[in-house]
Design an enzyme around this catalytic site. Structure first.
Site, mmCIF file in Angstrom:
data_model
loop_
_atom_site.group_PDB
_atom_site.id
_atom_site.type_symbol
_atom_site.label_atom_id
_atom_site.label_comp_id
_atom_site.label_asym_id
_atom_site.label_seq_id
_atom_site.Cartn_x
_atom_site.Cartn_y
_atom_site.Cartn_z
ATOM 1 C CG HIS A 54 -4.082 36.392 -65.845
ATOM 2 N ND1 HIS A 54 -5.348 36.759 -66.214
ATOM 3 C CD2 HIS A 54 -3.524 37.489 -65.276
ATOM 4 C CE1 HIS A 54 -5.544 38.028 -65.873
ATOM 5 N NE2 HIS A 54 -4.456 38.491 -65.304
ATOM 6 C CB CYS A 90 -6.952 31.188 -65.486
ATOM 7 S SG CYS A 90 -6.709 32.934 -65.107
ATOM 8 C CD GLU A 97 -3.401 41.224 -63.253
ATOM 9 O OE1 GLU A 97 -3.673 42.222 -62.591
ATOM 10 O OE2 GLU A 97 -3.971 40.910 -64.309
ATOM 11 C CE1 TYR A 115 -14.783 41.615 -64.794
ATOM 12 C CE2 TYR A 115 -15.599 39.996 -66.351
ATOM 13 C CZ TYR A 115 -15.387 41.305 -66.001
ATOM 14 O OH TYR A 115 -15.792 42.304 -66.857
ATOM 15 N N GLY A 116 -12.607 36.553 -61.022
ATOM 16 C CA GLY A 116 -12.539 35.205 -60.441
ATOM 17 C C GLY A 116 -12.916 35.094 -58.982
ATOM 18 C CG ASP A 119 -9.464 38.520 -69.698
ATOM 19 O OD1 ASP A 119 -10.192 37.742 -69.044
ATOM 20 O OD2 ASP A 119 -8.287 38.749 -69.375
ATOM 21 C CB SER A 120 -11.562 39.960 -65.896
ATOM 22 O OG SER A 120 -10.444 39.097 -65.947
ATOM 23 C CB CYS A 160 -12.686 36.181 -69.375
ATOM 24 S SG CYS A 160 -12.739 36.166 -67.577
ATOM 25 C CG ASN A 161 -10.589 30.090 -68.813
ATOM 26 O OD1 ASN A 161 -10.806 28.986 -69.269
ATOM 27 N ND2 ASN A 161 -9.587 30.842 -69.233
HETATM 28 N N1 DGL Z 1 -9.202 36.345 -66.971
HETATM 29 C C1 DGL Z 1 -9.698 35.575 -65.858
HETATM 30 C C2 DGL Z 1 -9.963 34.150 -66.290
HETATM 31 O O1 DGL Z 1 -9.595 33.744 -67.393
HETATM 32 C C3 DGL Z 1 -8.719 35.574 -64.707
HETATM 33 C C4 DGL Z 1 -8.584 36.870 -63.972
HETATM 34 C C5 DGL Z 1 -9.762 37.238 -63.106
HETATM 35 O O2 DGL Z 1 -9.957 36.665 -62.033
HETATM 36 O O3 DGL Z 1 -10.509 38.108 -63.543
HETATM 37 O O4 DGL Z 1 -10.567 33.422 -65.552
#
Ligand code: DGL
Length: 271
Positions: free
Chosen positions: A184, A182, A150, A40-41, A8-9, A71-72
């Site tokens: 999170h 997402c 976070e 990453y988003g 994941d990010s 990670c989406n």
């Molecule tokens: N883990 C990212 C997702 O599932 C969210 C956090 C990010 O923006 O990196 O999209």
């Protein structure tokens, strides 16, 4: 024993690890959270794609037998290319989430929330329409939610107000199912439920993704044969752990052990 590689990010993908641990406790897992380069988003597609390949290389170096893109954002942008280029199976979270939503909805009206990159990619719409072209879909980026999570503001006024503002148009449009697009967001499940009430189903990809992994391990005949004990879970981050790791650990009730720090720049290429 070869591990299931998960990335994941950041820490959010631990929601998927939790579902994998519950379903497949005998499978070893090596998790990498790219905390040095999170989020990453908000990044461009080419950057997310490059990061995804770099982290996948690190998992190949750990001898992963399958990679789960937990990670989406990375799934929405890089999954097809990862599946094409890597020599091991790669599973993402979008398809499992879409499948869960399509079977949960009764009125055919589904909401999707995620990062800007995920929503702009329209990956959920594409996956949902492939299952049922008659679904009505309303998607919305919620960029403030990841930083609030976070920060550990899981039960907080400010978070509740952000949720209300983001979700009001989706509720007004009559959705009966909301995809938490997402990794999170499952940490805010209680806050979402409080705002949405019991009429709206909350769907996240974690459990369906774990089921997809189980199926794939069986299909490819790469499931572990030693089912007698709980296997190791190794967590590595690309930057030093911060308070969010403790928030996630506590909220998910996950035993993490020692957390490693790995620099993506130091990995050899394994493709
Ligand atoms: N883990 C990212 C997702 O599932 C969210 C956090 C990010 O923006 O990196 O999209």
């Amino acid at each position: 024993m070869r591990p299931i590689g998960v990335f994941d990010s950041g820490i959010g993908g631990l929601t998927v690890v939790k579902a994998l641990r519950d379903l497949l406790p005998e499978e070893e897992i090596f998790y990498i959270g790219d905390t040095a380069r999170l989020p990453y988003g908000t990044k461009s597609a080419s950057t997310v794609e490059r990061y995804s390949f770099e982290i996948a290389d690190m998992l190949l170096a750990e001898n992963a037998k399958i990679i789960v893109v937990a990670c989406n954002t990375a799934s929405a942008i890089a999954l097809p290319l990862l599946q094409e280029k890597l020599s091991i199976p790669v599973v993402g979270v979008i398809q499992p989430g879409a499948a869960a939503a399509a079977s949960a909805t009764k009125n055919g009206h589904v909401g999707v929330i995620g990062t800007r990159a995920t929503i702009e990619s329209c990956a959920y719409e594409t996956a949902l329409r492939a299952i049922d072209k008659n679904l009505r879909i309303i998607a919305r980026a919620c960029p403030l939610l990841v930083p609030l999570i976070e920060e550990g503001w899981l039960r907080d006024d400010v978070t509740d107000r952000a949720i209300a503002r983001y979700l009001a148009p989706l509720v007004d449009s009559g959705i009966d199912t909301l995809v938490l697009g997402c990794t999170h967001y499952p940490l805010l499940r209680d806050a979402f439920s409080q705002f949405l009430g019991s009429e709206v189903n909350l769907v996240d990809s974690a459990q369906n993704c774990a089921r997809a992994v189980t199926q794939l391990l069986e299909e490819k005949q790469i499931a572990t044969t030693d089912t007698t004990q709980t296997a190791r879970l190794t967590v590595a981050l690309t930057d030093k752990p911060d308070a969010f790791l403790d928030i996630a650990r506590e909220s998910l009730q996950l035993e993490l052990g020692e957390v490693l720090v790995r620099d993506p720049a130091e990995r050899p290429r394994h493709r």
